[in-house]
Design an enzyme around this catalytic site. Structure first.
Site, PDB file in Angstrom:
ATOM      1  N   HIS A   1       0.816  -1.220   0.000  1.00  0.00           N
ATOM      2  CA  HIS A   1       0.000   0.000   0.000  1.00  0.00           C
ATOM      3  C   HIS A   1       0.851   1.273   0.000  1.00  0.00           C
ATOM      4  O   HIS A   1       0.338   2.367   0.214  1.00  0.00           O
ATOM      5  CB  HIS A   1      -0.950   0.016   1.206  1.00  0.00           C
ATOM      6  CG  HIS A   1      -0.294  -0.399   2.485  1.00  0.00           C
ATOM      7  ND1 HIS A   1      -0.790  -1.399   3.279  1.00  0.00           N
ATOM      8  CD2 HIS A   1       0.844   0.029   3.087  1.00  0.00           C
ATOM      9  CE1 HIS A   1      -0.005  -1.564   4.329  1.00  0.00           C
ATOM     10  NE2 HIS A   1       0.980  -0.702   4.238  1.00  0.00           N
TER      11      HIS A   1
ATOM     12  N   TYR B   1      17.436   1.944   2.436  1.00  0.00           N
ATOM     13  CA  TYR B   1      17.761   1.414   1.112  1.00  0.00           C
ATOM     14  C   TYR B   1      18.833   2.215   0.405  1.00  0.00           C
ATOM     15  O   TYR B   1      19.278   1.844  -0.680  1.00  0.00           O
ATOM     16  CB  TYR B   1      16.499   1.383   0.229  1.00  0.00           C
ATOM     17  CG  TYR B   1      15.293   0.824   0.917  1.00  0.00           C
ATOM     18  CD1 TYR B   1      15.400  -0.297   1.749  1.00  0.00           C
ATOM     19  CD2 TYR B   1      14.035   1.392   0.751  1.00  0.00           C
ATOM     20  CE1 TYR B   1      14.290  -0.800   2.382  1.00  0.00           C
ATOM     21  CE2 TYR B   1      12.921   0.881   1.385  1.00  0.00           C
ATOM     22  CZ  TYR B   1      13.060  -0.213   2.205  1.00  0.00           C
ATOM     23  OH  TYR B   1      11.962  -0.726   2.843  1.00  0.00           O
TER      24      TYR B   1
END
Length: 488
Positions: free
Chosen positions: A171, A258
């Site tokens: 989502h 990341y």
């Protein structure tokens, strides 16, 4: 319509309830069967009681069954939804704790980075067991909807090695779009048209239009910097927007893991994060949140059960993809969303075998991806770094190859920015030994790892991280909730 949906990991009580009520918002779906399965009989009992209460309160013919026998739940199922957390909070705690000893500070640790890679190693053997059962006992044309992280690795394994029709669902895109709509002053995210593409948790809004008017980088930066809340909570995301020219779907805390630039120096971490909520970058934030949520639910269960007596309100149907995909496949009402699938040319400058997240349309013919998308070069480069780690991680999990696993961790952007090869080799040994109960494919490698650890010479430290908070007690949570209610 009458068909069967199996939910694996249905003991994720809050999420299972959301999926259940979403699906029952589709008028044609009221006569279907939900088969719940989980390794926890206790959690199964709780969620079944809640769903039974919903069925009763709404006078529905819906059938709900619950069993710890996974094959029984999967038998004849047309759709299988997975929301499992292999190893539970016990293994997850090691995903956060052990890397901290080597200077690696994670906010979530469930996608890549040291924690996410080991999470994938625990998940993939179980995912392949699910796929075997789906092939053997589910409906011939069964579709597997994976909600479990690490999304790309799990979906990669299910498609490439499990040989099951699989789509990964998240989502993050919807949440990012809602933020953009808000800062631009839109009344609803429905006023925003966008193309968002990349890989899970590194998806990029590469095209934006508000009521048909194109939105450029400068306008978006100004809107975020002017927002009284997001300007503080999303500092890292806004910095990436300024440098890359496009906004990332992922939360401030997630995105920081990341990239090799924002969490590698302890004294710099607090500059980029915000401690108003875990998702903005707190060390081990999601572990704390998950622990508190579990404790809260166990204690406040009677209130959750009572709330299940309310009528289902279709106007409150969530933007989780699952119910909308099922509705499109079964009724041919077209749905547009963002799905995790094998690339196969959808994104021109990412590898063909990668699991990408990109726009697609669903109707009775299936999920049809919009092909020919090209990412900005910086976005593609960032995605590529993660894809290479994901590929090695999947291959290591399939083969039980601890040397390849160490190379995957070494190549992780944040790990590589913080740790030396010697540290990585020792850290992976330590994590594999600590999590051996959930890593059957590495059983042969555990004795040698223990032997190496007995002679370990790399120094570690007991470090809680740059921005750690303690798990709050039920009493503290109650007091905080009461204060928020009074203030609001």
């Amino acid at each position: 319509m009458s068909f069967k949906i199996a939910i694996i990991g249905a003991g994720s009580v809050g999420f299972t309830k959301k999926l259940f009520t979403d699906i029952l918002c589709v008028p044609e779906f009221q006569d279907i069967e939900f088969a719940l399965t989980d390794i926890s009989e206790h959690n199964l009992g709780m969620i079944k009681a809640i769903l039974d209460r919903i069925v009763e309160a709404n006078s529905l013919p819906t059938k709900v069954t619950a069993t710890t026998n996974r094959r029984e739940a999967l038998e004849g199922a047309r759709y299988i939804i997975s929301c499992v957390r292999v190893g539970g909070l016990e293994a997850y705690a090691d995903d956060i704790r052990i890397p901290l000893k080597y200077g690696i500070d994670q906010c979530v640790g469930d996608t890549i980075c040291a924690g996410g890679i080991l999470y994938g190693q625990r998940n993939i053997p179980v995912i392949l067991d699910f796929c075997r059962d789906i092939r053997e006992v589910a409906d011939t044309n069964a579709k597997f909807l994976n909600y479990a992280n690490p999304m790309a690795m799990n979906t990669w394994a299910a498609i490439e090695y499990g040989k099951v029709d699989t789509v990964g669902l998240c989502h993050g895109v919807q949440h990012g779009a809602a933020q953009i709509a808000e800062v631009l002053g839109a009344k609803s995210s429905r006023e925003l048209d966008y193309v968002c593409s990349g890989i899970n948790h590194q998806t990029w809004f590469i095209e934006l239009k508000l009521n048909g008017r194109p939105i450029g980088k400068d306008e978006l930066v100004a809107a975020f910097e002017a927002h009284p809340v997001y300007s503080k909570q999303e500092k890292l995301r806004i910095d990436v927007l300024k440098r890359f020219g496009v906004y990332s779907t992922e939360s401030n805390g997630h995105l920081s893991e990341y990239l090799p630039w924002y969490r590698k120096r302890p004294d710099e971490i607090t500059r980029w994060i915000d401690m108003s909520d875990w998702i903005h970058g707190e060390t081990g934030g999601y572990l704390r949140y998950s622990t508190e949520t579990r404790n809260w639910f166990e204690t406040e269960y009677p209130q959750f059960l009572e709330a299940a007596s309310k009528p289902i309100d279709p106007a409150k149907r969530s933007n989780e993809h699952a119910s909308h995909i099922l509705e499109a496949l079964e009724t041919n009402r077209v749905y547009r969303g963002h799905f995790n699938v094998k690339n196969n040319g959808v994104i021109t400058n990412l590898p063909q075998d990668a699991i990408i997240e990109s726009p697609g349309f669903v109707d009775r013919f299936g999920i049809n991806m919009a092909a020919g998308i090209t990412l900005p070069e910086a976005c593609a480069a960032t995605c590529m770094a993660s894809i290479n780690v994901q590929r090695m991680s999947v291959h290591a999990a399939i083969a039980g190859d601890i040397d390849l696993l160490k190379l995957a961790v070494l190549h992780d952007p944040l790990v590589g920015a913080v740790s030396t090869p010697e540290e990585v080799w020792q850290m992976v040994d330590e994590m594999v030994v600590a999590e051996a109960a959930w890593l059957p494919q590495y059983a042969h490698a555990v004795p040698a790892a223990k032997e190496r650890l007995s002679k370990a010479h790399v120094k570690t430290r007991e470090w809680v991280g740059a921005a750690r908070r303690s798990v709050r007690s039920i009493e503290e949570l109650r007091a905080e909730k009461a204060a928020l209610k009074q203030a609001g």
